[in-house]
Enzyme design. Structure first.
Site, PDB file in Angstrom:
ATOM      1  N   LEU A  22     -31.284   0.407  49.977  1.00  0.00           N
ATOM      2  CA  LEU A  22     -31.442   0.715  48.542  1.00  0.00           C
ATOM      3  C   LEU A  22     -30.215   1.439  48.019  1.00  0.00           C
ATOM      4  O   LEU A  22     -30.292   2.520  47.431  1.00  0.00           O
ATOM      5  CB  LEU A  22     -32.708   1.545  48.305  1.00  0.00           C
ATOM      6  CG  LEU A  22     -33.282   1.440  46.885  1.00  0.00           C
ATOM      7  CD1 LEU A  22     -33.913   0.065  46.648  1.00  0.00           C
ATOM      8  CD2 LEU A  22     -34.296   2.543  46.613  1.00  0.00           C
ATOM      9  N   GLY A  23     -29.059   0.799  48.236  1.00  0.00           N
ATOM     10  CA  GLY A  23     -27.817   1.314  47.643  1.00  0.00           C
ATOM     11  C   GLY A  23     -27.683   0.778  46.225  1.00  0.00           C
ATOM     12  O   GLY A  23     -28.670   0.429  45.592  1.00  0.00           O
ATOM     13  N   ARG A  24     -26.454   0.685  45.748  1.00  0.00           N
ATOM     14  CA  ARG A  24     -26.212   0.225  44.366  1.00  0.00           C
ATOM     15  C   ARG A  24     -26.872  -1.132  44.137  1.00  0.00           C
ATOM     16  O   ARG A  24     -27.639  -1.334  43.196  1.00  0.00           O
ATOM     17  CB  ARG A  24     -24.714   0.095  44.104  1.00  0.00           C
ATOM     18  CG  ARG A  24     -23.901   1.365  44.152  1.00  0.00           C
ATOM     19  CD  ARG A  24     -22.445   1.013  43.893  1.00  0.00           C
ATOM     20  NE  ARG A  24     -21.574   2.174  43.890  1.00  0.00           N
ATOM     21  CZ  ARG A  24     -20.870   2.575  44.945  1.00  0.00           C
ATOM     22  NH1 ARG A  24     -20.969   1.911  46.088  1.00  0.00           N
ATOM     23  NH2 ARG A  24     -20.078   3.618  44.871  1.00  0.00           N
ATOM     24  N   ILE A  25     -26.559  -2.102  45.003  1.00  0.00           N
ATOM     25  CA  ILE A  25     -27.045  -3.464  44.781  1.00  0.00           C
ATOM     26  C   ILE A  25     -28.550  -3.529  45.026  1.00  0.00           C
ATOM     27  O   ILE A  25     -29.311  -4.074  44.216  1.00  0.00           O
ATOM     28  CB  ILE A  25     -26.273  -4.456  45.673  1.00  0.00           C
ATOM     29  CG1 ILE A  25     -24.812  -4.549  45.208  1.00  0.00           C
ATOM     30  CG2 ILE A  25     -26.945  -5.830  45.679  1.00  0.00           C
ATOM     31  CD1 ILE A  25     -23.897  -5.344  46.125  1.00  0.00           C
ATOM     32  N   ILE A  51     -27.889 -11.295  50.484  1.00  0.00           N
ATOM     33  CA  ILE A  51     -26.729 -11.217  49.585  1.00  0.00           C
ATOM     34  C   ILE A  51     -25.787 -10.111  50.060  1.00  0.00           C
ATOM     35  O   ILE A  51     -25.018  -9.541  49.266  1.00  0.00           O
ATOM     36  CB  ILE A  51     -27.171 -10.956  48.123  1.00  0.00           C
ATOM     37  CG1 ILE A  51     -28.190  -9.816  48.043  1.00  0.00           C
ATOM     38  CG2 ILE A  51     -27.705 -12.225  47.499  1.00  0.00           C
ATOM     39  CD1 ILE A  51     -28.594  -9.433  46.629  1.00  0.00           C
ATOM     40  N   ARG A  77     -24.069  -9.357  54.077  1.00  0.00           N
ATOM     41  CA  ARG A  77     -23.150  -9.984  55.009  1.00  0.00           C
ATOM     42  C   ARG A  77     -23.980 -10.701  56.073  1.00  0.00           C
ATOM     43  O   ARG A  77     -25.054 -10.248  56.448  1.00  0.00           O
ATOM     44  CB  ARG A  77     -22.273  -8.922  55.698  1.00  0.00           C
ATOM     45  CG  ARG A  77     -21.167  -8.359  54.814  1.00  0.00           C
ATOM     46  CD  ARG A  77     -20.047  -9.349  54.611  1.00  0.00           C
ATOM     47  NE  ARG A  77     -18.902  -8.753  53.929  1.00  0.00           N
ATOM     48  CZ  ARG A  77     -18.739  -8.732  52.620  1.00  0.00           C
ATOM     49  NH1 ARG A  77     -19.688  -9.261  51.843  1.00  0.00           N
ATOM     50  NH2 ARG A  77     -17.671  -8.214  52.071  1.00  0.00           N
ATOM     51  N   ASP A 134     -26.464 -16.374  50.873  1.00  0.00           N
ATOM     52  CA  ASP A 134     -25.167 -16.459  50.185  1.00  0.00           C
ATOM     53  C   ASP A 134     -24.015 -16.206  51.155  1.00  0.00           C
ATOM     54  O   ASP A 134     -22.847 -16.304  50.782  1.00  0.00           O
ATOM     55  CB  ASP A 134     -25.108 -15.442  49.037  1.00  0.00           C
ATOM     56  CG  ASP A 134     -23.875 -15.606  48.165  1.00  0.00           C
ATOM     57  OD1 ASP A 134     -23.231 -14.599  47.830  1.00  0.00           O
ATOM     58  OD2 ASP A 134     -23.517 -16.763  47.856  1.00  0.00           O
ATOM     59  N   GLU A 150     -18.243 -18.462  57.803  1.00  0.00           N
ATOM     60  CA  GLU A 150     -18.054 -19.106  56.487  1.00  0.00           C
ATOM     61  C   GLU A 150     -16.563 -19.289  56.189  1.00  0.00           C
ATOM     62  O   GLU A 150     -15.749 -18.470  56.643  1.00  0.00           O
ATOM     63  CB  GLU A 150     -18.736 -18.273  55.400  1.00  0.00           C
ATOM     64  CG  GLU A 150     -18.124 -16.899  55.184  1.00  0.00           C
ATOM     65  CD  GLU A 150     -18.905 -16.058  54.172  1.00  0.00           C
ATOM     66  OE1 GLU A 150     -18.266 -15.586  53.226  1.00  0.00           O
ATOM     67  OE2 GLU A 150     -20.130 -15.892  54.337  1.00  0.00           O
ATOM     68  N   HIS A 195     -21.227 -17.869  49.055  1.00  0.00           N
ATOM     69  CA  HIS A 195     -20.714 -16.496  48.947  1.00  0.00           C
ATOM     70  C   HIS A 195     -20.131 -16.268  47.566  1.00  0.00           C
ATOM     71  O   HIS A 195     -18.956 -15.942  47.406  1.00  0.00           O
ATOM     72  CB  HIS A 195     -19.652 -16.224  50.018  1.00  0.00           C
ATOM     73  CG  HIS A 195     -19.408 -14.761  50.218  1.00  0.00           C
ATOM     74  ND1 HIS A 195     -18.870 -14.248  51.376  1.00  0.00           N
ATOM     75  CD2 HIS A 195     -19.605 -13.698  49.410  1.00  0.00           C
ATOM     76  CE1 HIS A 195     -18.745 -12.931  51.263  1.00  0.00           C
ATOM     77  NE2 HIS A 195     -19.191 -12.577  50.073  1.00  0.00           N
TER      78      HIS A 195
HETATM   79  C1  8YV Z   1     -16.741 -10.645  46.824  1.00  0.00           C
HETATM   80  C2  8YV Z   1     -18.208  -9.663  48.509  1.00  0.00           C
HETATM   81  O1  8YV Z   1     -16.804 -11.444  45.713  1.00  0.00           O
HETATM   82  O2  8YV Z   1     -18.105  -7.726  47.228  1.00  0.00           O
HETATM   83  C3  8YV Z   1     -18.044  -8.198  48.362  1.00  0.00           C
HETATM   84  O3  8YV Z   1     -17.883  -7.532  49.384  1.00  0.00           O
HETATM   85  O4  8YV Z   1     -18.435 -10.157  49.554  1.00  0.00           O
HETATM   86  C4  8YV Z   1     -18.129 -10.508  47.327  1.00  0.00           C
HETATM   87  O5  8YV Z   1     -18.967  -9.949  46.345  1.00  0.00           O
HETATM   88  C5  8YV Z   1     -15.809 -11.289  47.811  1.00  0.00           C
HETATM   89  O6  8YV Z   1     -15.492 -10.360  48.787  1.00  0.00           O
HETATM   90  C6  8YV Z   1     -14.566 -11.772  47.111  1.00  0.00           C
HETATM   91  O7  8YV Z   1     -13.718 -12.439  48.012  1.00  0.00           O
END
Ligand code: 8YV
Length: 315
Positions: A153-156, A232, A234, A258, A263, A281
């Site tokens: 539950l960080g920013r995102i 969303i 890693r 994503d 990748e 991604h």
């Molecule tokens: C980026 C991401 O768009 O924010 C990150 O760490 O993985 C993506 O949201 C990506 O790193 C851009 O190359």
């Protein structure tokens, strides 16, 4: 005055290339045929690295640049930067938080809705004539009012949870501890217990060695045959072999992803599955957000070389 030499690890949109080259003497690592030889040639003059979240800067790259002072990451995730190597030499590191938070959360919700309501298949159902030939599209599953879990539950993660409230969902979360800004949600310490109590599990935590495969066989089994996993963050946060096996056997209902190990060359087993939604991604991939990210990459570099405080320091 000579411009600082910068190593650019990956491509940026054209709107970033021009100002970056105006401010710095840029060396394009990703264009080099022989990257090791390129680093050996340009490394001694490099004072800054401009990289991308998924590309980072490993120890070998950092060591090839003895004058390196700062690494600026185009992305919020800095897990691909060898922070220990940076700490050893006092190299500063910056990223681009906040400017991308809402886009990433938006796509997470969109992925959940798209997969749960079968929108990709429904689009094909219309376009390929099935609707006229076969009739009604098969029923799918609703989202509103069901149970959602947020792992991290960080920013995102917080913005994902905020959006989930709009769907009247029962929201629980797992993190290092309860958050005072989440009193209207249920804190669950154990990711397995979190997964066992939700229909949709969002993986939103920052990736690190400590979180590697935090979503493993037990979490996936707990989410279960009716559950959906949405990643969303890693790929490294998920045991991808366990995920693929569970999706193939039906032990996990579905997954909206994503990010992938290796990748953009993801495991071909994903392509054979009909219970996944695959995205390239691009959770932060909007014009508005990527322009803000690129500016923040440059502003951090320019602040460093001007002896000013970094705008968004990691290290
Ligand atoms: C980026 C991401 O768009 O924010 C990150 O760490 O993985 C993506 O949201 C990506 O790193 C851009 O190359």
């Amino acid at each position: 005055m000579t411009k600082p030499h910068i190593l650019q690890v990956g491509p940026y949109p054209q709107w970033d290339e021009e100002p970056l080259n105006a401010a710095f003497d840029v060396h394009r690592y990703f264009d080099a045929a022989d990257k090791a030889a390129f680093l050996q040639t340009v490394g001694p003059q490099i004072r800054g690295i401009a990289t991308r979240g998924e590309l980072g800067a490993n120890r070998a790259m950092i060591q090839a640049c003895p004058k390196l002072e700062v690494i600026s990451v185009y992305g919020v995730g800095f897990d691909a930067v060898d922070l220990e190597a940076c700490r050893e030499r006092g190299i500063r590191v910056t990223n681009t938080p906040d400017v991308l938070t809402n886009d990433v959360a938006d796509l997470g919700l969109a992925m959940m809705l798209c997969l749960s309501r079968g929108m990709i298949g429904a689009e094909t159902w219309v376009r390929d004539g099935s609707w006229a030939a076969k009739g009604l599209y098969p029923l799918k599953r609703r989202v509103w009012g069901r149970r959602a879990g947020v792992l991290g539950l960080g920013r995102i993660g917080f913005e994902v949870a905020k959006r989930l409230k709009g769907f009247d969902m029962q929201i629980s979360y797992s993190d290092t501890g309860p958050k005072d800004y989440a009193s209207d949600m249920t804190f669950v310490a154990d990711p397995v217990e979190l997964a066992s109590g939700c229909d949709f599990l969002f993986v939103t935590l920052a990736a690190s060695a400590a979180t590697r495969h935090i979503v493993g066989e037990k979490v996936i089994a707990a989410l279960g045959a009716e559950g959906m996993l949405i990643n969303i963050s890693r790929a490294s946060n998920i045991d991808e072999e366990a995920l693929l096996s569970a999706l193939e056997t039906g032990k996990l209902g579905s997954a909206a992803l994503d990010v992938f190990e290796g990748e953009p060359k993801l495991n071909p087993r994903f392509l054979a599955l009909d219970n996944v939604l695959l995205q390239p991604h691009h959770a932060s991939g909007t014009i508005e957000t990527r322009q803000a990210m690129g500016k923040l990459v440059r502003d951090n570099l320019m602040a460093h070389f001007a002896g000013q405080p970094l705008l968004t320091p990691v290290l």
